[in-house]
Design an enzyme around this catalytic site. Sequence first.
Site, mmCIF file in Angstrom:
data_model
loop_
_atom_site.group_PDB
_atom_site.id
_atom_site.type_symbol
_atom_site.label_atom_id
_atom_site.label_comp_id
_atom_site.label_asym_id
_atom_site.label_seq_id
_atom_site.Cartn_x
_atom_site.Cartn_y
_atom_site.Cartn_z
ATOM 1 N N LYS A 22 12.353 3.252 -8.953
ATOM 2 C CA LYS A 22 10.941 3.513 -9.316
ATOM 3 C C LYS A 22 10.453 4.810 -8.680
ATOM 4 C CE LYS A 22 7.485 1.444 -6.929
ATOM 5 N NZ LYS A 22 6.442 2.329 -6.361
ATOM 6 N N ASN A 23 10.685 4.955 -7.396
ATOM 7 C CA ASN A 23 10.090 6.088 -6.682
ATOM 8 C C ASN A 23 10.799 7.405 -6.948
ATOM 9 O OD1 ASN A 23 8.122 4.445 -5.738
ATOM 10 N ND2 ASN A 23 8.964 4.208 -3.671
ATOM 11 N N CYS A 123 -5.829 2.297 -0.634
ATOM 12 C CA CYS A 123 -4.778 1.396 -1.100
ATOM 13 C C CYS A 123 -4.832 0.125 -0.265
ATOM 14 C CB CYS A 123 -3.421 2.072 -1.075
ATOM 15 S SG CYS A 123 -2.383 1.716 0.306
ATOM 16 N N ASP A 322 9.389 0.656 3.235
ATOM 17 C CA ASP A 322 9.358 -0.240 2.068
ATOM 18 C C ASP A 322 10.288 -1.444 2.228
ATOM 19 O OD1 ASP A 322 7.532 1.438 0.885
ATOM 20 O OD2 ASP A 322 8.990 2.480 -0.362
ATOM 21 N N ARG A 415 4.854 -4.140 -10.798
ATOM 22 C CA ARG A 415 4.788 -2.682 -10.677
ATOM 23 C C ARG A 415 6.131 -2.105 -10.237
ATOM 24 N NH1 ARG A 415 0.123 -0.260 -7.234
ATOM 25 N NH2 ARG A 415 1.385 1.503 -7.884
HETATM 26 N N1 EPU Z 1 0.242 11.430 4.729
HETATM 27 C C1 EPU Z 1 -0.805 12.229 5.175
HETATM 28 N N2 EPU Z 1 -1.351 13.115 4.281
HETATM 29 C C2 EPU Z 1 -0.892 13.239 3.020
HETATM 30 C C3 EPU Z 1 0.179 12.440 2.582
HETATM 31 C C4 EPU Z 1 0.725 11.539 3.472
HETATM 32 O O1 EPU Z 1 -1.250 12.132 6.306
HETATM 33 O O2 EPU Z 1 -1.436 14.079 2.274
HETATM 34 C C5 EPU Z 1 0.843 10.471 5.680
HETATM 35 C C6 EPU Z 1 0.677 9.016 5.227
HETATM 36 O O3 EPU Z 1 -0.563 8.480 5.606
HETATM 37 C C7 EPU Z 1 1.859 8.347 5.912
HETATM 38 C C8 EPU Z 1 2.923 9.439 5.905
HETATM 39 O O4 EPU Z 1 2.246 10.656 5.639
HETATM 40 O O5 EPU Z 1 1.535 8.038 7.235
HETATM 41 C C9 EPU Z 1 4.018 9.251 4.886
HETATM 42 O O6 EPU Z 1 3.463 8.988 3.597
HETATM 43 P P1 EPU Z 1 4.145 9.571 2.280
HETATM 44 O O7 EPU Z 1 3.303 10.679 1.768
HETATM 45 O O8 EPU Z 1 5.567 9.855 2.571
HETATM 46 O O9 EPU Z 1 4.034 8.359 1.271
HETATM 47 P P2 EPU Z 1 3.837 8.435 -0.299
HETATM 48 O O10 EPU Z 1 4.526 9.613 -0.851
HETATM 49 O O11 EPU Z 1 2.398 8.246 -0.620
HETATM 50 C C10 EPU Z 1 6.008 7.165 -0.930
HETATM 51 C C11 EPU Z 1 6.372 5.934 -1.695
HETATM 52 C C12 EPU Z 1 5.951 4.717 -0.907
HETATM 53 C C13 EPU Z 1 6.640 4.745 0.457
HETATM 54 C C14 EPU Z 1 6.329 6.054 1.178
HETATM 55 C C15 EPU Z 1 7.058 6.224 2.495
HETATM 56 C C16 EPU Z 1 6.228 6.594 -4.003
HETATM 57 C C17 EPU Z 1 5.533 6.496 -5.305
HETATM 58 N N3 EPU Z 1 5.695 5.950 -2.987
HETATM 59 O O12 EPU Z 1 4.605 7.144 -0.773
HETATM 60 O O13 EPU Z 1 6.427 3.595 -1.647
HETATM 61 O O14 EPU Z 1 6.183 3.662 1.233
HETATM 62 O O15 EPU Z 1 6.673 7.167 0.337
HETATM 63 O O16 EPU Z 1 8.423 6.203 2.292
HETATM 64 O O17 EPU Z 1 7.267 7.228 -3.907
HETATM 65 C C18 EPU Z 1 6.393 1.413 -2.488
HETATM 66 O O18 EPU Z 1 7.281 1.744 -3.285
HETATM 67 O O19 EPU Z 1 6.079 0.213 -2.262
HETATM 68 C C19 EPU Z 1 5.685 2.446 -1.741
HETATM 69 C C20 EPU Z 1 4.501 2.271 -1.200
#
Ligand code: EPU
Length: 446
Positions: A22-23, A123, A322, A415
């Site tokens: 998915k991701n 979220c 995850d 999802r």
């Molecule tokens: N963060 C910031 N600012 C930003 C973006 C992120 O401070 O602009 C922080 C977040 O708060 C967190 C850290 O950076 O503490 C890492 O977050 P990240 O941006 O890596 O997460 P994401 O890209 O929003 C993806 C996956 C998540 C998974 C995380 C961490 C997708 C669609 N989502 O989220 O997957 O938990 O990376 O590996 O790829 C899931 O599949 O259940 C899911 C939530």
Amino acid sequence: MDKLVITGGGALRGSLHVGGSKNTALPLMAAAVLADGTTKIHNIPVLKDVATFSNVIRVTGCKVTWEPDDDPDTPETITIDASGIHHFEAPYDLVKQMRASFYMLGALLGRGGKAKVSLPGGCAWGPRPVDLHIKGMEALGATVTEEGGYVIAEAPDGRLPGGRMRFEPVSVGATINVLLAAVTASGESVLENCAAEPDVVVFGQMLQAMGAQIDGLGTDTITVQGVDKLNPVEFTNCPDRIELGTYMIAAALATPPGATFRITGAEPEHLGPAFTDAFRQTGAPFRFVDGDGDWSTVEVEGVETIQPVSIETAPFPGFATDLQAQWTVLMTQADGPSTVRDTIYTDRFKHIPELRRLGADLKVEGDTVHVAGNTRTLSGAVVMSTDLRASVSLVLAGMMASGETDVLRIYHLDRGYERLEGKLQRAGIDVVRKEYDEAHAEGVAA
Ligand code: EPU
């Protein structure tokens, strides 16, 4: 609304197949928007999030063909024809359904030099900011303003110049979004402290196949030389590493001692060493063997006793956040206490009160769950899904509980877990999907 009803105590037998990631699928779909033509992506999982993102892309004028059939054994292909793109917007009613829709910021800037994308909002377990995505676009030269809940970004003279960005903390989503915008910039971009998750690497490989000039994928510094245009391609998505990890945990929990459970269609490299090391320490033997076609099979042997293993989540190659909720369930069955610490999302613990309803002995202290272990006696109850990974942890716990467990609000599961109940049923678990009336369901607070 739908719920899953699980009768616990069943054993996992035979095998299960892992679907496409998915991701990774979502950024691959966003990448297709960058090309003036038709891109085909294979091994796309049949999930609500893919349907939602298809609709996000359609809003822009791209044509998305996505017609999954009912046969669980044939991987699905999505076709995205981005030649007719004309509306550079991602509206609130879609973005609020799925945060990854925010990838349209980079995709639209990269394709047409302009984007109007709704802010995703909060979220289930925390604020999950997008500040790094926005700073990244500014670092590449975009002018970014916020108005009425929307981020409006524009490139000077229709094309970003490129620039230097350091992500702090490491972010999967921001690395992907900024790459989407950087690949068609007029100059060089240097991105530091990048995410090295397989999702990012495979996505970067598709961009390279499209003609992007990218160095350093999978390391913390990625350098991009912008190109004038990207070409449509045919590309195969990788298997879902979180689904694989989830089923390995299920196998350790529910495979009879001495028996072997097989998980097919897997890419074990994508689990990362932290997960495989922790899994090895539980004492459940596992091995990776060649499978059919491109992917491997993971074999897990059932054991009498699971050893307690404490984990701490971290960006790849660390233990994936995850998989922490599922690991917590595994540890309830271990022969002693352990801790599960989430350093990425420090309050991602909505599943804990629900697991306690099933009899798990768990205590949250700051960013850490203390698991007492030795809880062989989980007992069935009505529990509530709150997010994707929390929900699957409740399903795993239901498999270990005596009697019946009703997992409500499983739209969260839909999802991100492809055909979950069908896969578990075929592997011997007594689980059925039923409709229920949310207004009158036991355990649902107003
Ligand atoms: N963060 C910031 N600012 C930003 C973006 C992120 O401070 O602009 C922080 C977040 O708060 C967190 C850290 O950076 O503490 C890492 O977050 P990240 O941006 O890596 O997460 P994401 O890209 O929003 C993806 C996956 C998540 C998974 C995380 C961490 C997708 C669609 N989502 O989220 O997957 O938990 O990376 O590996 O790829 C899931 O599949 O259940 C899911 C939530």
